[in-house]
Design a protein around this motif. Sequence first.
Motif, PDB file in Angstrom:
ATOM      1  N   MET A   1     -16.532 -43.193  33.899  1.00 57.51           N
ATOM      2  CA  MET A   1     -17.717 -43.952  33.501  1.00 57.51           C
ATOM      3  C   MET A   1     -17.597 -45.432  33.877  1.00 57.51           C
ATOM      4  SD  MET A   1     -18.228 -42.210  29.747  1.00 57.51           S
ATOM      5  CE  MET A   1     -19.754 -43.041  29.404  1.00 57.51           C
ATOM      6  N   ALA A   2     -16.573 -45.765  34.617  1.00 56.94           N
ATOM      7  CA  ALA A   2     -16.358 -47.166  35.005  1.00 56.94           C
ATOM      8  C   ALA A   2     -17.315 -47.588  36.109  1.00 56.94           C
ATOM      9  CB  ALA A   2     -14.917 -47.365  35.469  1.00 56.94           C
ATOM     10  N   TYR A   3     -17.500 -48.904  36.236  1.00 56.70           N
ATOM     11  CA  TYR A   3     -18.293 -49.516  37.307  1.00 56.70           C
ATOM     12  C   TYR A   3     -19.724 -49.009  37.311  1.00 56.70           C
ATOM     13  CZ  TYR A   3     -13.705 -50.994  38.877  1.00 56.70           C
ATOM     14  OH  TYR A   3     -12.443 -51.543  38.935  1.00 56.70           O
ATOM     15  N   ASN A   4     -20.358 -49.077  36.167  1.00 56.92           N
ATOM     16  CA  ASN A   4     -21.773 -48.753  36.042  1.00 56.92           C
ATOM     17  C   ASN A   4     -22.462 -49.926  35.351  1.00 56.92           C
ATOM     18  OD1 ASN A   4     -22.262 -45.889  37.064  1.00 56.92           O
ATOM     19  ND2 ASN A   4     -20.489 -45.580  35.734  1.00 56.92           N
ATOM     20  N   GLN A   5     -23.648 -49.698  34.868  1.00 57.04           N
ATOM     21  CA  GLN A   5     -24.403 -50.737  34.171  1.00 57.04           C
ATOM     22  C   GLN A   5     -24.652 -50.343  32.724  1.00 57.04           C
ATOM     23  OE1 GLN A   5     -25.269 -53.625  35.802  1.00 57.04           O
ATOM     24  NE2 GLN A   5     -24.154 -52.820  37.571  1.00 57.04           N
ATOM     25  N   MET A   6     -23.772 -49.541  32.161  1.00 56.23           N
ATOM     26  CA  MET A   6     -23.971 -49.070  30.801  1.00 56.23           C
ATOM     27  C   MET A   6     -23.796 -50.213  29.812  1.00 56.23           C
ATOM     28  SD  MET A   6     -22.182 -45.313  30.828  1.00 56.23           S
ATOM     29  CE  MET A   6     -20.625 -45.910  31.436  1.00 56.23           C
ATOM     30  N   SER A   7     -24.574 -50.137  28.724  1.00 56.09           N
ATOM     31  CA  SER A   7     -24.528 -51.186  27.712  1.00 56.09           C
ATOM     32  C   SER A   7     -24.502 -50.561  26.322  1.00 56.09           C
ATOM     33  CB  SER A   7     -25.735 -52.123  27.884  1.00 56.09           C
ATOM     34  OG  SER A   7     -26.943 -51.387  27.776  1.00 56.09           O
ATOM     35  N   GLY A   8     -24.596 -51.433  25.321  1.00 56.14           N
ATOM     36  CA  GLY A   8     -24.554 -50.947  23.951  1.00 56.14           C
ATOM     37  C   GLY A   8     -23.141 -50.981  23.398  1.00 56.14           C
ATOM     38  N   THR A   9     -22.930 -50.259  22.309  1.00 54.99           N
ATOM     39  CA  THR A   9     -21.616 -50.212  21.673  1.00 54.99           C
ATOM     40  C   THR A   9     -21.006 -48.820  21.822  1.00 54.99           C
ATOM     41  OG1 THR A   9     -22.602 -49.582  19.548  1.00 54.99           O
ATOM     42  CG2 THR A   9     -22.308 -51.940  19.974  1.00 54.99           C
ATOM     43  N   LEU A  10     -19.698 -48.754  21.651  1.00 59.11           N
ATOM     44  CA  LEU A  10     -19.039 -47.442  21.656  1.00 59.11           C
ATOM     45  C   LEU A  10     -19.272 -46.760  20.323  1.00 59.11           C
ATOM     46  CD1 LEU A  10     -15.577 -48.132  23.362  1.00 59.11           C
ATOM     47  CD2 LEU A  10     -17.686 -47.308  24.392  1.00 59.11           C
ATOM     48  N   PRO A  11     -19.452 -45.437  20.312  1.00 54.20           N
ATOM     49  CA  PRO A  11     -19.642 -44.718  19.036  1.00 54.20           C
ATOM     50  C   PRO A  11     -18.451 -44.977  18.114  1.00 54.20           C
ATOM     51  CG  PRO A  11     -20.109 -43.296  20.904  1.00 54.20           C
ATOM     52  CD  PRO A  11     -19.503 -44.534  21.469  1.00 54.20           C
ATOM     53  N   PRO A  12     -18.704 -45.267  16.852  1.00 56.51           N
ATOM     54  CA  PRO A  12     -17.591 -45.569  15.931  1.00 56.51           C
ATOM     55  C   PRO A  12     -16.629 -44.403  15.739  1.00 56.51           C
ATOM     56  CG  PRO A  12     -19.677 -45.369  14.747  1.00 56.51           C
ATOM     57  CD  PRO A  12     -20.026 -45.395  16.199  1.00 56.51           C
TER      58      PRO A  12
END
Length: 778
Positions: free
Chosen positions: A1-12
């Motif tokens: 999942m590296a080198y993308n444009q994903m945002s937000g937080t990681l699931p707790p």
Amino acid sequence: MAYNQMSGTLPPDIGSTLPNLHFLDMASNRFVGQIPLSVANATLLRQIDLSRNNFSGRIPANLGNLPYLMQLSLGRNRLEARDALDWEFVSSLANCSLLKELRLAMNNLSGALPASIANLSTQLNTITLGRNQISGSFPSGIKNFVNLVTLAMNENLFTGSIPDFLGELADLGSLILYGNKFSGNIPASLGNLTALNELILFDNYLEGSIPVSLGKCQGLNTLDLAGNHLSGSIPMEVFSIESLSNYLDLSSNHLNGTLPMEVGRLRNTPFLSVSNNRLSGELPTSLGDCQVLQYLNLSNNFFQGSVPKSLSNLKGLEKLDLSSNDLSGSFPDFLAGLPFLKLLNLSFNDLDGEVPVDKIFSNSSEFSVVGNHKLCGGISSLHLPSCSTQTSKKNRSLILKVTLPIVVLILLFALFMTCRYARKHKKNSPPAELTSDAPTKLSYLELMKATDDFSSENLIGVGSYGSVYRGVLGDGKTLVAIKVLNLVQRGAFKAFVAECEALRSIRHRNLVKILTTCSSVDLRGNEFRAIVFEFMPNGSLESWLHPDTDKKLYSKRLGLLQRLDIAIDVAAALNYLHDHCETPIIHCDLKPSNVLLDGNMTARVGDFGLARFLSNGTNRYLSSSSVIKGSIGYMAPEYGMGGQVSTHADVYSYGVLLLELFTGRRPTDDMFKDGLTLQNHVEEAFSKGAQVTGIADPSLFSDDKEGEDTSDLMVGMQASERITRCLESVLVVGLRCAKDSPRERITIKDAANRIETIKSLLRTAEMNKSPFNTPCLI
């Protein structure tokens, strides 16, 4: 999942829902928030790579629950550590007995490293802690990591000495400690590191001599000891390291002695700088054996003798700086035969003879010979005397015998009349003529005619003490800029005198040239003062950075290389004012509107209305009483507290200008309020792991190629990365110049050298091997 444009937080609960996870790689995204504690529940994890995001808060203190963890990469985030509680994760990681890589660079980690770092796995081969605010002495526990290959602790606040035990880490290949406050000697034990390929220690307070033992490090490709307090001679053993295939930089120290003949053994080195030292003697002819050299800087030393003809063997040389030495002899016209030479600086030596007019010598923006008073010929813009045929000694002797008595009598009479006239008119006389080749002073009527009665169509600028008009002199050909003083404005006459005095006896290719002055009365009988300058057809840097869209002149954007050249030009001007004038001059008002661009886009610093002279050549400060101190946003903070006027203040202004040049933001923009400054903006962006594309001027990345000057860099897969690293490096130089404390600022010499190096390496070497772009090894 590296080198993308994903945002937000990681699931707790990410670790609980994925208990069999072996690899967690989400590098180079846009994640925010804290790293969930549940990550430690995925007990089979081998690798965690969350670098290049915007994670914040503490690093989880339960990561020690991951017995198989081999790599932890958290660099380029906003993770924090301020006290012992925040650093507990280090103690926890002691349970990870398989850990090999710990990468924490470019976060907000501060305070001292805990002693528990000594308990980490002995299998560690990589530790990167660069660009944090970690303080304290060198962690003694490092000696336990016998398998260490890479140790990067650059750009922190470490103090004390570099320990001898580093010489016992036999596998160490990269030792990167630049940008700290380390002092004491360079350990001789480092010579035991036969696997070492990078030793980067610049910008510390190291002293003593360069260890002879470094000559045993025959695998070194990079050696950078610049910007310290090293003394003594350069060991010839250093030049025996034929593996130096990246660069050797010993600049800005206190090294003395000669440059040994062994320098010719650097047959694989593209970059060599020993500038800003106290080296003397003749330049060794063996320099011609360094046939892969692309950048050679020997400036600001005490080298003597002639320029060796063997330099003509350096067919790949692009930049050669021999300025500010005591070189003499015939002008080295053979340098015109170097096919790739793009920058040649021979200024401030004692060379004589004729300057050629072909090849590199046909473009004054590519070379400088200022300060060599025995030269003649050259292109017209150099304003050198013509080279006439020499009269025979016999005829010359006869002429002297006949004419000398007559000339002496005439001179004595002229001196007598001049003194009488001077005494009579001293009080009403205007400032002295400003250049030896200045035209006759102009009258008010002549300037009125030149500017079409000072019409608004010819108005090209309005400043604090007057207006600037475009004008054409009576010959119909000479285009000039005429600065008319508003004498009603308080301080205007004082500024007029200051500018005339400052420019009266100085000359440099990066300073605006004053042609003459006018001290007269206008048609109403009011006092009139004006200064006539050489016209700069490309206007001011301010107008290029913040263009008026209605003006076609500035429709072309400044490209990356153009901006680097402008930065180098301005630094060269300040370096001349501070260190090469008979009486050092402080500009006091450096800003983009006072940087003008000639027809070749060479930058010229102007507007010396606030300039001040230092009281003597050794004192770098001047009393601040009754001194006008510059423009808001560019003015050094110590002025607001009654501090002294100094060369450090010009360096601060240069740093702000540099940041503005590459971010496109004025320091007075509306966003900078409530304590936020342009410097803070850049520093915070770096600390938050922001991409440089989000900090730099967007026009640098525009698809509109008009005005673009980096086409020759757009080749190869690493081009984008090289440009990105270049921008990061330049912004770091700007930050180092614009430090709040004058003592923490680098010198203008250092800044100039670094920008030149960045530009050179942008074209040649891989930028990720250069310390001037501050590699962090995240």
